[in-house]
Write a protein that holds these residues in place. Structure first.
Motif, PDB file in Angstrom:
ATOM      1  N   SER A 117      -7.707  -0.522   0.862  1.00 25.18           N
ATOM      2  CA  SER A 117      -6.564  -0.191   0.256  1.00 25.18           C
ATOM      3  C   SER A 117      -6.069   1.272   0.755  1.00 25.18           C
ATOM      4  CB  SER A 117      -6.765   0.111  -1.390  1.00 25.18           C
ATOM      5  OG  SER A 117      -5.707   0.675  -2.037  1.00 25.18           O
TER       6      SER A 117
ATOM      7  N   THR B 216      -1.718  -5.117  -2.764  1.00 27.58           N
ATOM      8  CA  THR B 216      -2.830  -3.936  -3.237  1.00 27.58           C
ATOM      9  C   THR B 216      -3.309  -3.800  -4.423  1.00 27.58           C
ATOM     10  OG1 THR B 216      -1.790  -2.745  -1.059  1.00 27.58           O
ATOM     11  CG2 THR B 216      -2.959  -1.535  -2.871  1.00 27.58           C
TER      12      THR B 216
ATOM     13  N   ALA C 193       0.633  -1.223  -0.127  1.00 29.62           N
ATOM     14  CA  ALA C 193      -0.098   0.105   0.014  1.00 29.62           C
ATOM     15  C   ALA C 193       0.799   1.304  -0.187  1.00 29.62           C
ATOM     16  CB  ALA C 193      -0.926  -0.063   1.395  1.00 29.62           C
TER      17      ALA C 193
END
Length: 542
Positions: A456, A439, A268
């Motif tokens: 996310s 992600t 992320a």
């Protein structure tokens, strides 16, 4: 960047040094080597007498006689001999035996020399090298005269002492001796060499300079090697000017550190780290800085910590030494049980729940979200959305984004265990749970799977097929996090194995990311740098 004797030079430095070296070498070659002693000649005229008969009065030139015999295709030759160097040329410099009074021989193939005369002397005293008076009779010296060699005409010129810049000229009349009538004569051949002196200390210089008779033509500006040097100099100057004008290089800041840094961890947080790494490498390019930050290095917060520990353990560090070239980034603090790694809060990041647009949902309450993740709500129609089953797309257990969801949104409850590992295997007509490893993969699966719900970092959501969910009517914003009205966020940490040396690229990149230009990049990706919070070491919303 090139290292020479421990000193680093970039391309501009090398071009600049070449630009200085070329004129110095050209000067040394031209004026110290080549022109130390340079005996030169110029063939200023070589023409048939008939070529001059363009007027009636000039016809007399073609009717010259020798002892009453008309000359066959008479021609005129004017030769200039000069000292084009900066040292005096003396008799001992001519490379002929000492008892040979001749220093230069000029050979005319297919012709015979009928007569000659010295027509110009730069110094009157030079006359004594060509003529002498014996018993009241003026005659040519022993080294000066007309001769034959292999059936060709020959002019012998004496070993004249010439000061720098001194010269003399010889005019000769010749006639054809062989060859086809009217055919062009071969060029005269000049035969002479200069020794450059007998000193042993200059033996290498004489070989390098090849001090022989040089064709100086109508000027003495520079030898061919010097001209080549001038062309190279002009090329180097133009190249350096072009680089300065069109490809200017920025000098590296004083706190830049070179080397190669490896970064890994949170998928992320990866986009922000990669952008900062790219900018740092560009800023510190002159120092040779490189950062390995491709997508393959970011496999999740947990995997990043594990890889950092493996690398540190294998390095065999001693005492208080730390890894100088590796950093792992995590969403939130690492679990307990990692005594060798040290955390540094970098920023706090904004996260969001994302839902496939087909679910027809844009806002959920915390209670509804918790009910969905406990499987009490399994169809989107139960919260006012479309009649589509809920499909949960989760990250693996070591994901920092998942841990932040469980801690801050689900109040410590775990997300449901996955039914399948491959989201494509979920049945579209009933609810289910799958897990992914990054992600990017989560966002892709959520965008393509009807009824899918995932999570996310907020700045990573770019697909038009995804909706960022509001939580209790609050959109995912940093202002909402700081006001305490939006719950889904997490502190991003940078972990090192031990304390990296202050002069290492790891320490330099952390300084750049937390206290220098890297802060601007973190803000661009929706993060709040810790240095801008009231308590940077805690790095929490105020």
């Amino acid at each position: 960047m090139v290292g020479i004797f421990g000193v680093e030079f970039d391309f501009n430095n090398i071009v600049a040094m070449v630009s200085v070296a070329i004129p110095v070498l050209a000067f040394v070659w031209e004026f110290v080597v080549i022109r130390r002693k340079r005996l030169g000649y110029r063939l200023q005229m070589d023409t048939l007498a008939t070529d001059t008969a363009h007027a009636p009065s000039a016809d007399v030139l073609a009717r010259m006689h020798d002892d009453g015999r008309p000359l066959t295709e008479p021609s005129f030759v004017l030769v200039r001999i000069e000292n084009a160097g900066w040292r005096e040329i003396v008799a001992g410099d001519y490379l002929t035996p000492p008892d040979d009074r001749t220093g230069i021989r000029v050979l005319f193939r297919d012709r015979r020399v009928v007569g000659m005369a010295v027509t110009e002397l730069s110094q009157p005293a030079l006359r004594h090298f060509f003529v002498s008076t014996r018993q009241g009779v003026t005659q040519e010296t022993d080294g000066f005269g007309i001769d034959e060699q292999d059936g060709s005409g020959l002019i012998r010129l004496p070993k004249v002492t010439l000061n720098p810049g001194a010269h003399y000229k010889v005019l000769a009349v010749l006639e054809r001796r062989s060859g086809s009538p009217g055919a062009a004569f071969p060029d005269p051949e000049f035969q002479a060499e200069v020794t450059g002196g007998n000193s042993r200390s200059f033996a290498w210089l004489r070989w390098l300079a090849r001090l022989k008779l040089a064709h100086t033509e109508s000027h003495t500006f520079a030898s061919r090697p010097a001209k080549v040097g001038l062309v190279l100099l002009a090329t180097a100057v133009l190249l350096q000017s072009g680089l300065t004008l069109f490809w200017p290089t920025r000098p590296a800041p004083l706190d830049c550190v070179g080397g190669t840094l490896h970064v890994e961890g949170s998928t992320a947080f990866a986009p922000a780290v990669q952008a900062a790494a790219k900018e740092y490498a560009k800023l510190c390019e002159a120092k040779g800085a490189k950062i390995a930050a491709d997508d393959g290095a970011f496999q999740g917060s947990g995997e990043g910590i594990a890889a950092l520990e493996r690398t540190g353990a294998a390095a065999g560090l001693k005492g208080t030494e730390g890894l100088a070239d590796r950093i792992a980034f995590t969403d939130g603090p690492a679990d307990e049980g990692h005594p060798e790694i040290l955390p540094r809060p970098v920023s706090y990041a904004l996260f969001t729940l994302v839902v496939n647009k087909d679910a027809k949902v844009r806002n959920l309450s915390l209670a509804q979200i918790r009910a969905i993740y406990t499987k009490k709500i399994t169809n989107w129609s139960e919260v006012g959305g479309a009649n589509i089953p809920v499909h949960l797309v989760d990250r693996h257990r070591d994901s920092g984004t998942r841990n932040a969801l469980e801690k801050r949104v689900l109040k410590g409850r775990s997300v449901p265990e996955a039914d399948v590992n491959d989201c494509a295997q979920l049945a579209h007509d009933k609810p289910g749970v799958c897990e992914v490893d990054s992600t990017d993969t989560l966002l892709d699966r959520t965008a393509t799977l009807p009824g899918a719900l995932g999570y996310s970092e907020a700045s990573s959501v770019t697909s038009a097929d995804l909706v960022k969910l509001r939580i209790d009517d609050m959109p995912p914003t940093l202002d909402g996090v700081e006001n305490g009205t939006y719950p889904y966020w997490q502190t991003e940490y940078a972990y090192t194995y031990g304390e990296p040396p202050a002069d290492s690229i790891a320490a330099a990149f952390l300084r750049y990311l937390t206290d220098q230009g890297g802060k601007d990049i973190l803000r661009e990706y929706g993060n709040r740098p810790c240095s801008e919070t009231a308590y940077p070491l805690v790095c929490r919303p105020t």
